[in-house]
Design an enzyme around this catalytic site. Sequence first.
Site, PDB file in Angstrom:
ATOM      1  N   TYR A  25       0.844  -1.200   0.000  1.00  0.00           N
ATOM      2  CA  TYR A  25       0.000   0.000   0.000  1.00  0.00           C
ATOM      3  C   TYR A  25       0.876   1.245   0.000  1.00  0.00           C
ATOM      4  O   TYR A  25       2.037   1.232   0.410  1.00  0.00           O
ATOM      5  CB  TYR A  25      -0.951   0.020   1.203  1.00  0.00           C
ATOM      6  CG  TYR A  25      -0.302   0.294   2.547  1.00  0.00           C
ATOM      7  CD1 TYR A  25      -0.142   1.599   3.022  1.00  0.00           C
ATOM      8  CD2 TYR A  25       0.140  -0.758   3.351  1.00  0.00           C
ATOM      9  CE1 TYR A  25       0.436   1.837   4.250  1.00  0.00           C
ATOM     10  CE2 TYR A  25       0.717  -0.521   4.583  1.00  0.00           C
ATOM     11  CZ  TYR A  25       0.864   0.786   5.027  1.00  0.00           C
ATOM     12  OH  TYR A  25       1.449   1.028   6.250  1.00  0.00           O
ATOM     13  N   CYS A  26       0.302   2.339  -0.499  1.00  0.00           N
ATOM     14  CA  CYS A  26       0.956   3.650  -0.471  1.00  0.00           C
ATOM     15  C   CYS A  26      -0.143   4.707  -0.373  1.00  0.00           C
ATOM     16  O   CYS A  26      -1.295   4.379  -0.099  1.00  0.00           O
ATOM     17  CB  CYS A  26       1.851   3.862  -1.678  1.00  0.00           C
ATOM     18  SG  CYS A  26       1.031   3.667  -3.276  1.00  0.00           S
ATOM     19  N   THR A  27       0.173   5.951  -0.603  1.00  0.00           N
ATOM     20  CA  THR A  27      -0.797   7.033  -0.383  1.00  0.00           C
ATOM     21  C   THR A  27      -1.989   6.957  -1.321  1.00  0.00           C
ATOM     22  O   THR A  27      -3.140   6.948  -0.905  1.00  0.00           O
ATOM     23  CB  THR A  27      -0.114   8.400  -0.525  1.00  0.00           C
ATOM     24  OG1 THR A  27       1.030   8.443   0.317  1.00  0.00           O
ATOM     25  CG2 THR A  27      -1.076   9.518  -0.136  1.00  0.00           C
ATOM     26  N   GLY A  38      -1.675   4.950  -4.515  1.00  0.00           N
ATOM     27  CA  GLY A  38      -1.579   3.771  -5.363  1.00  0.00           C
ATOM     28  C   GLY A  38      -0.482   3.790  -6.411  1.00  0.00           C
ATOM     29  O   GLY A  38      -0.082   2.740  -6.913  1.00  0.00           O
ATOM     30  N   VAL A  84      -4.174   4.632   0.578  1.00  0.00           N
ATOM     31  CA  VAL A  84      -4.730   4.951   1.896  1.00  0.00           C
ATOM     32  C   VAL A  84      -5.930   5.889   1.775  1.00  0.00           C
ATOM     33  O   VAL A  84      -6.896   5.792   2.539  1.00  0.00           O
ATOM     34  CB  VAL A  84      -3.648   5.596   2.798  1.00  0.00           C
ATOM     35  CG1 VAL A  84      -4.235   6.014   4.136  1.00  0.00           C
ATOM     36  CG2 VAL A  84      -2.484   4.628   3.003  1.00  0.00           C
TER      37      VAL A  84
END
Length: 337
Positions: free
Chosen positions: A197-199, A201, A226
């Site tokens: 996961y990241c901020t 995508g 997120v």
Amino acid sequence: MLLYNRLGPSALKARLQAEKFHRRTVSFYKYVNIENPQEFRDELYIAWDQLQCYGRVYVAHEGINAQMSVPEHFIDAFIAYLEIVPALKNVPLKWAVEDDGKSFLKLVVKVRPKIVADGLKDEVFDVTNVGTRLSPIEFHNLAQQEGVIVVDMRNSYESEVGHFERAICPEVRTFREEVELVVEQLQEQKDKKILLYCTGGVRCEKASAWMRHHGFSDVNQLHGGVIAYTHEIKRAGLPSQFIGKNFVFDDRLGERITEDVISHCHQCGKSCDTHVNCAYDPCHKLVIQCDECAEKYAGCCSEECFREFSQLSQRDSLGQSMSEAEAEAKVEAKVEI
């Protein structure tokens, strides 16, 4: 027509404060072939400048990565414009979770070699062979299962203030460091189910393809990052597994996801999760700083920077200040996703 901003920071702040309307912050990315990035960049700047959009946008042959502030009364026009541009049609939009409408001061659209600085040579692996995209609810359910490995593909200063509860959070300062480190650290777990996961995508797209290239068999990614997860979890009435703050790359520097404060002031150790940039421009280091230390050190990250900042302020009064253009260049150089 000038295709770039020419106002200084003071004028930009005054312009934003004088606005009588509200803005909304949105981010999006898309990997798509752009034949002439410079021409595309100029077209975007003209269109978005007319809609009074602000933000930071990177354009490359491989696509676009944008974080923007859009006036509420122009949102429909903004979305309509995206739909008539072939490269941007159907691009997923992620609207901010916590938004004061003051995330950006101006519009910056730049042509870059890549939309994310990953340091990878795209010709050596299939960048389209990405991991399985999971909806926020799918990710939420899988992340709680035994044997599943959750990996935070953001920088350590991001995960320091907020992350998924069971996530591996590598101690890195740049994405280019992390993609290599994660592959190395998980070499013995290539057959495990891995959730990235990241901020928003965008980093997981490249990271998942890189991991698959290195033999990882079950790589998955949180679609929409997120930001999408938070919106969906709230709608579903589920408790968030992401705790703390979600770091964002704009003037807000973070949006509150849960009330948990999981980090500490870098100067006194007090419980705190407020990021600031050191007020001494030649440093401009990103740190976590509580209100008391912000007052004590005038927003500087250390006693050394505070002394230099104080001396610089004295020189400024004599007309020897750093030019706004120089200061802005230093700020821009610190942005790294």
